[in-house]
Design an enzyme around this catalytic site. Structure first.
Site, PDB file in Angstrom:
ATOM      1  N   SER A 292     -44.413  23.940  58.573  1.00 38.95           N
ATOM      2  CA  SER A 292     -43.097  24.738  56.959  1.00 38.95           C
ATOM      3  C   SER A 292     -44.073  25.904  57.418  1.00 38.95           C
ATOM      4  O   SER A 292     -45.394  25.608  56.809  1.00 38.95           O
ATOM      5  CB  SER A 292     -43.561  23.555  56.284  1.00 38.95           C
ATOM      6  OG  SER A 292     -43.014  24.333  55.342  1.00 38.95           O
ATOM      7  N   LYS A 293     -42.915  27.387  57.418  1.00 38.91           N
ATOM      8  CA  LYS A 293     -42.996  28.373  56.562  1.00 38.91           C
ATOM      9  C   LYS A 293     -44.085  28.113  54.861  1.00 38.91           C
ATOM     10  O   LYS A 293     -45.085  29.023  55.161  1.00 38.91           O
ATOM     11  CB  LYS A 293     -42.743  29.192  56.732  1.00 38.91           C
ATOM     12  CG  LYS A 293     -42.220  29.688  58.233  1.00 38.91           C
ATOM     13  CD  LYS A 293     -41.317  30.672  58.307  1.00 38.91           C
ATOM     14  CE  LYS A 293     -40.275  30.948  59.505  1.00 38.91           C
ATOM     15  NZ  LYS A 293     -39.905  31.636  59.526  1.00 38.91           N
ATOM     16  N   ARG A 294     -43.549  27.213  54.152  1.00 43.34           N
ATOM     17  CA  ARG A 294     -43.953  26.792  52.601  1.00 43.34           C
ATOM     18  C   ARG A 294     -45.504  26.714  53.206  1.00 43.34           C
ATOM     19  O   ARG A 294     -45.874  27.038  51.962  1.00 43.34           O
ATOM     20  CB  ARG A 294     -43.208  26.031  52.230  1.00 43.34           C
ATOM     21  CG  ARG A 294     -41.933  26.377  51.256  1.00 43.34           C
ATOM     22  CD  ARG A 294     -41.240  25.043  51.669  1.00 43.34           C
ATOM     23  NE  ARG A 294     -41.689  24.019  52.341  1.00 43.34           N
ATOM     24  CZ  ARG A 294     -41.041  23.326  52.275  1.00 43.34           C
ATOM     25  NH1 ARG A 294     -41.369  22.344  50.832  1.00 43.34           N
ATOM     26  NH2 ARG A 294     -40.923  21.791  52.992  1.00 43.34           N
ATOM     27  N   HIS A 295     -46.372  26.058  53.487  1.00 43.04           N
ATOM     28  CA  HIS A 295     -47.651  25.394  53.369  1.00 43.04           C
ATOM     29  C   HIS A 295     -48.691  26.824  53.450  1.00 43.04           C
ATOM     30  O   HIS A 295     -49.555  27.186  53.368  1.00 43.04           O
ATOM     31  CB  HIS A 295     -48.132  24.734  54.759  1.00 43.04           C
ATOM     32  CG  HIS A 295     -47.280  23.288  54.308  1.00 43.04           C
ATOM     33  ND1 HIS A 295     -46.955  22.869  55.226  1.00 43.04           N
ATOM     34  CD2 HIS A 295     -46.397  22.661  53.240  1.00 43.04           C
ATOM     35  CE1 HIS A 295     -45.983  21.176  55.046  1.00 43.04           C
ATOM     36  NE2 HIS A 295     -46.089  21.808  53.428  1.00 43.04           N
ATOM     37  N   GLY A 296     -47.919  27.792  54.046  1.00 44.14           N
ATOM     38  CA  GLY A 296     -48.810  29.155  54.365  1.00 44.14           C
ATOM     39  C   GLY A 296     -49.866  29.114  55.446  1.00 44.14           C
ATOM     40  O   GLY A 296     -50.507  30.114  56.163  1.00 44.14           O
TER      41      GLY A 296
END
Ligand code: GLU
Length: 507
Positions: free
Chosen positions: A251-255
């Protein structure tokens, strides 16, 4: 036909692991079989596309060691290479399709179609665009256009099977009856992804399309567009999705999935390149997993690309990184270490003596490190010695409770307080003298020495630390480092305040 491959990122964010892997596979193919790699910037999403991201993408690709022969930044004879500069080209080709009757204008509003789709969904039916406007007469179209009715241009889907070759998934067949007539040009005049990508790949003479398998389902529509435009269809290779170890989509959300993130953590490009190449591709049996850039190119082939999902495992990345950190040119590692220490305010402007000293820091701490960013937290302990706090630490207390330990600290203090000693050169003699006087060896000897010098019961080799403290204490650093003598005398004093007197004083 020369091999021409492309990497076609949308500049809507940083370069992520999945896209970087796609770029790497394209690059490896071009290096292995000779050919050109083209970077094409797919920036038709006006709202989300940014030049800043485009620059970051180039920068991160270069950092990984990739190069390309054509692109917005390097030019080339098939440009322009930014889709926003090619709008005219898309419109021209759409006009050709309109003229040939292979495409048509559609005036249905989004709202109307959205309602149809919703009704179908409620009835549990699949919905596709029913081709309402295909039957409009030329006169009717003309009339609506002149009255300013917004329209899109759609491709008329032909009946029959759609066939294409995928070098990972094999020969693919899709029935065209499930596809609604796809939009080529939106009412804004901008092309859709499926259309622009085909026009570009065809005009740029792309021979192999290697990309993520999230585009596999787009490919049948794209094949229809190739056919309608009379362009040859390239070979496709759709790469499997990269998953987290818990098997969820990375996930891109996790950075923690952008190249920049790992770069800032001090992961070396070779480590990331090596790990990303092994996501979905495997080397020949017996080749091992650690492969140089040259070996990766030499052994790369699409026939060992797997269809199954690949797992991005940070532990594995750390394993590669530790390997490359040990192997890397020491001077380069020292430079990286300097930049981290400076960032943390632990170092100022660096002179040659400081650079040598950082070399010692690296030598002492590198064996226990996964990533270069850890150097600052590790090295911080060189500064953070506090004798009083140290003697109260549980681990240190345990060491001092061992009979003879306090005597060793006392002896060490005596040895170091002899004035004019060159502690680095004489360290073996100092240790020998304590050993002879105390009669202790091994752990029993070294543990008390370590706690008195460092305030900790574990850490890098003592000899290395001794030189680090001694040399560091003579450097002009933003914060002073205490010498061995200063440390041990502080520790010794604190020990006495706590009534942890040397055994020989108690007896
Ligand atoms: N711009 C598309 C993406 O980033 C490219 C897809 C393709 O390679 O065709 O997903």
């Amino acid at each position: 036909m020369p091999n021409r491959l492309r990497f076609a990122p949308s500049p809507t964010g940083e370069l992520h692991l999945g896209n970087a892997r796609t770029a790497i596979f394209n690059w490896l193919y071009v290096k292995k079989y000779a050919g050109s790699l083209i970077v094409r910037i797919e920036d038709t999403d006006e709202v989300r596309s940014q030049r800043r991201f485009e620059r970051l993408i180039y920068d991160n690709l270069k950092w990984l060691g990739l190069d390309w022969q054509e692109g917005p930044d390097v030019g080339g004879q098939f440009g322009p290479y930014r889709q926003s500069d090619r709008i005219e080209i898309y419109l021209q080709h759409a006009q050709i399709l309109l003229n040939q009757g292979l495409a048509y204008r559609c005036f249905c509003s989004e709202q109307e179609l959205g309602e149809q789709a919703e009704r179908a969904r409620q009835l549990g039916l699949a919905w596709k665009y029913p081709g309402t406007c295909h039957a409009l007469s030329a006169r009717e179209v003309e009339k609506r256009l002149t009255s300013g009715h917004p329209s899109v241009i759609r491709l008329k889907v032909r009946p029959g099977m759609i066939l294409f070759r995928d070098l990972v998934h094999g020969d693919m067949r899709f029935g065209s009856e499930v596809l609604g007539d796809p939009i080529l040009i939106r009412s804004s005049g901008l092309p859709t992804y499926n259309y622009a990508v085909v026009v570009d790949d065809a005009l740029m003479k792309i021979t192999h399309v290697i990309r993520g398998d999230d585009h596999l389902s787009n490919t049948p529509r794209q094949v229809l567009i190739y056919e309608a435009l009379g362009f040859p269809i390239p070979d496709f290779a759709h790469l499997s999705t990269i998953l987290d170890p818990d098997r969820t989509r990375l996930s891109k959300r996790h950075g923690a999935s952008s190249i920049l993130y790992f770069r800032e953590q001090g992961v070396l490009p070779q480590a990331l390149l090596n790990h990303l190449t092994l996501l979905g591709w495997s080397p020949r049996a017996g080749q091992g997993e650690i492969l140089t850039r040259h070996e990766l190119i030499e052994s790369f082939d699409l026939d060992r690309v797997s269809k199954s999902q690949a797992i991005f495992d940070v532990t594995k990345l750390n394993f590669f990184n530790r390997h490359y950190l040990q192997k890397s040119d020491r001077l380069r590692i020292i430079q990286i270490a300097i930049s981290y220490l400076q960032r943390e305010g632990l170092l100022g402007a660096v002179n040659p003596a400081m650079q040598d000293w950082v070399g010692l820091v690296v030598e002492a701490f590198l064996p226990g490190m996964d990533r270069m960013s850890e150097i600052s937290s590790k090295a911080r302990e060189l500064w953070s010695f506090d004798g009083e706090a140290a003697v109260k630490e549980e681990g240190v207390r345990k060491v001092l409770c061992i009979p003879g330990a306090t005597t060793i600290v006392g002896e060490l203090n005596n040895q170091l307080s002899v004035s004019g000693r060159d502690v680095i050169c004489e360290w073996p003699l100092i240790v020998q003298a304590i050993k002879t006087r105390s009669g202790f060896r091994g752990k029993k000897l070294f543990h008390p020495i370590r706690v008195a010098l460092t305030g900790r019961d574990s850490g890098p080799e003592l000899d290395k630390l001794v030189s680090l403290f001694e040399r560091g204490s003579k450097l002009d650093l933003p914060q002073k480092i205490k010498s061995c003598e200063a440390r041990v005398s502080e520790f010794f004093r604190a020990m006495k305040v706590q009534e942890l007197n040397p055994d020989y004083e108690n007896s």
